[in-house]
Design a protein around this motif. Structure first.
Motif, mmCIF file in Angstrom:
data_model
loop_
_atom_site.group_PDB
_atom_site.id
_atom_site.type_symbol
_atom_site.label_atom_id
_atom_site.label_comp_id
_atom_site.label_asym_id
_atom_site.label_seq_id
_atom_site.Cartn_x
_atom_site.Cartn_y
_atom_site.Cartn_z
ATOM 1 N N SER A 135 0.716 -1.376 -0.036
ATOM 2 C CA SER A 135 0.016 -0.168 0.183
ATOM 3 C C SER A 135 1.136 1.255 0.057
ATOM 4 N N GLU A 136 2.200 1.112 0.421
ATOM 5 C CA GLU A 136 3.068 2.610 0.197
ATOM 6 C C GLU A 136 3.849 2.476 -1.033
ATOM 7 N N GLY A 137 3.229 2.242 -1.989
ATOM 8 C CA GLY A 137 3.896 2.356 -3.511
ATOM 9 C C GLY A 137 3.291 3.544 -4.034
ATOM 10 N N GLN A 138 3.677 3.521 -5.325
ATOM 11 C CA GLN A 138 3.091 4.816 -6.153
ATOM 12 C C GLN A 138 2.846 4.182 -7.522
ATOM 13 N N TYR A 139 2.045 4.874 -8.228
ATOM 14 C CA TYR A 139 1.830 4.505 -9.462
ATOM 15 C C TYR A 139 3.176 4.228 -10.336
ATOM 16 N N GLY A 140 3.192 3.186 -11.257
ATOM 17 C CA GLY A 140 4.568 3.041 -12.161
ATOM 18 C C GLY A 140 4.398 3.436 -13.470
ATOM 19 N N TYR A 141 5.330 3.220 -14.192
ATOM 20 C CA TYR A 141 5.376 3.677 -15.675
ATOM 21 C C TYR A 141 4.344 2.980 -16.583
ATOM 22 N N SER A 142 3.980 1.725 -16.371
ATOM 23 C CA SER A 142 2.934 0.942 -16.967
ATOM 24 C C SER A 142 1.705 1.867 -16.912
ATOM 25 N N PHE A 143 1.246 2.091 -15.590
ATOM 26 C CA PHE A 143 -0.061 2.913 -15.366
ATOM 27 C C PHE A 143 -0.055 4.179 -16.324
ATOM 28 N N VAL A 144 1.158 4.961 -16.214
ATOM 29 C CA VAL A 144 1.347 6.355 -16.998
ATOM 30 C C VAL A 144 1.211 5.898 -18.520
ATOM 31 N N LEU A 145 1.843 4.963 -19.111
ATOM 32 C CA LEU A 145 1.864 4.520 -20.380
ATOM 33 C C LEU A 145 0.312 4.082 -20.599
ATOM 34 N N ALA A 146 -0.343 3.623 -19.651
ATOM 35 C CA ALA A 146 -1.905 3.448 -20.358
ATOM 36 C C ALA A 146 -2.649 4.621 -20.421
ATOM 37 N N TRP A 147 -2.477 5.693 -19.736
ATOM 38 C CA TRP A 147 -2.987 6.951 -19.818
ATOM 39 C C TRP A 147 -2.689 7.501 -21.185
ATOM 40 N N ILE A 148 -1.320 7.615 -21.383
ATOM 41 C CA ILE A 148 -0.813 8.022 -22.562
ATOM 42 C C ILE A 148 -1.485 7.359 -23.886
ATOM 43 N N ALA A 149 -1.695 6.075 -23.877
ATOM 44 C CA ALA A 149 -2.243 5.137 -24.626
ATOM 45 C C ALA A 149 -3.594 5.553 -24.864
ATOM 46 N N PHE A 150 -4.177 5.873 -23.791
ATOM 47 C CA PHE A 150 -5.572 6.501 -24.077
ATOM 48 C C PHE A 150 -5.734 7.814 -24.782
ATOM 49 N N ALA A 151 -4.684 8.587 -24.644
ATOM 50 C CA ALA A 151 -4.481 9.867 -25.354
ATOM 51 C C ALA A 151 -4.331 9.763 -26.803
ATOM 52 N N PHE A 152 -3.273 8.709 -27.078
ATOM 53 C CA PHE A 152 -2.978 8.347 -28.585
ATOM 54 C C PHE A 152 -4.004 7.617 -29.435
ATOM 55 N N THR A 153 -4.855 6.890 -28.656
ATOM 56 C CA THR A 153 -5.875 6.036 -29.436
ATOM 57 C C THR A 153 -7.108 7.095 -29.675
ATOM 58 N N LEU A 154 -7.404 7.909 -28.744
ATOM 59 C CA LEU A 154 -8.245 8.967 -28.764
ATOM 60 C C LEU A 154 -8.061 9.874 -30.046
ATOM 61 N N ILE A 155 -6.659 10.366 -30.070
ATOM 62 C CA ILE A 155 -6.186 11.217 -31.060
ATOM 63 C C ILE A 155 -6.294 10.505 -32.614
ATOM 64 N N SER A 156 -6.012 9.267 -32.378
ATOM 65 C CA SER A 156 -5.807 8.584 -33.799
ATOM 66 C C SER A 156 -7.234 7.996 -34.149
ATOM 67 N N GLY A 157 -8.158 7.897 -33.329
ATOM 68 C CA GLY A 157 -9.496 7.679 -33.778
ATOM 69 C C GLY A 157 -10.237 9.144 -34.288
ATOM 70 N N VAL A 158 -9.889 10.152 -33.852
ATOM 71 C CA VAL A 158 -10.475 11.469 -34.140
ATOM 72 C C VAL A 158 -9.736 11.504 -35.668
ATOM 73 N N MET A 159 -8.521 11.358 -35.801
ATOM 74 C CA MET A 159 -7.838 11.535 -37.024
ATOM 75 C C MET A 159 -8.534 10.520 -37.989
ATOM 76 N N TYR A 160 -8.807 9.439 -37.847
ATOM 77 C CA TYR A 160 -9.315 8.452 -38.863
ATOM 78 C C TYR A 160 -10.689 9.130 -39.198
ATOM 79 N N LEU A 161 -11.409 9.723 -38.258
ATOM 80 C CA LEU A 161 -12.925 10.124 -38.502
ATOM 81 C C LEU A 161 -12.820 11.190 -39.551
ATOM 82 N N VAL A 162 -11.782 12.005 -39.389
ATOM 83 C CA VAL A 162 -11.453 13.249 -40.315
ATOM 84 C C VAL A 162 -10.762 12.902 -41.643
ATOM 85 N N LEU A 163 -9.959 12.135 -41.470
ATOM 86 C CA LEU A 163 -9.394 11.530 -42.749
ATOM 87 C C LEU A 163 -10.305 11.061 -43.863
#
Length: 167
Positions: A135-163
């Motif tokens: 319980s005394e840990g902190q979020y690791g880089y995989s958790f941060v990468l998951a949120w970055i992947a969220f942003a990337f997939t959102l941006i690419s999903g919108v890009m495909y919609l406009v393309l």
């Protein structure tokens, strides 16, 4: 046009790579002598790992995170295959709507997984199933990468919609 196509393909492959790394790697929650993810908990000083099973508190939440991350990764890969297929099958001027919908589903799944983990992390790490105090840990880089992947997939999903397909 070829440069734009190359950028979109590289961006999509980067999104898939981020999803694979964040799903597989053991660093969602880290501490001085342990690291844990949605699959197992490992002690770094002894290099022993223990699978997360139903003996842990909030195991259903972990299973929801596991399922959502797997679905997100699958949807991202399917979206890439559909994009390649649509690249050759669409008529000039049409939009990549099917690819966009699948990529936005991937975005939704990774958002659900990371949100569940964010909301339930305190309860997840209070389990008596762990052999050490995690319980005394902190979020690791995989958790941060998951949120970055969220942003990337959102941006690419919108890009495909406009393309639109051009010559």
């Amino acid at each position: 046009m070829l440069i734009l196509l190359a950028f979109i393909i590289v961006f999509h492959i980067t999104s898939a790579a981020l999803l694979f790394i964040s799903t597989i790697d053991n660093a969602w929650w880290v501490g001085d002598n342990f690291s844990t993810d949605v699959w197992r908990m490992c002690a770094t000083n002894t290099s022993t790992c223990m699978a997360i099973t139903d003996e842990f508190n909030e195991y259903q939440s972990i299973q929801a995170v596991q399922a959502s991350m797997i679905l997100s990764t699958i949807f991202c890969c399917v979206a890439f295959l559909v994009f390649i297929l649509q690249l050759f099958r669409l008529k000039q001027g049409e939009r990549f709507v099917l690819t966009s919908v699948i990529q936005l589903l991937s975005c939704l799944c990774v958002m659900i997984a990371a949100s569940i983990y964010t909301d339930r992390h305190e309860e997840l790490h209070q389990s008596r199933g762990y052999r050490m105090k995690v319980s005394e840990g902190q979020y690791g880089y995989s958790f941060v990468l998951a949120w970055i992947a969220f942003a990337f997939t959102l941006i690419s999903g919108v890009m495909y919609l406009v393309l639109r397909k051009r010559k």
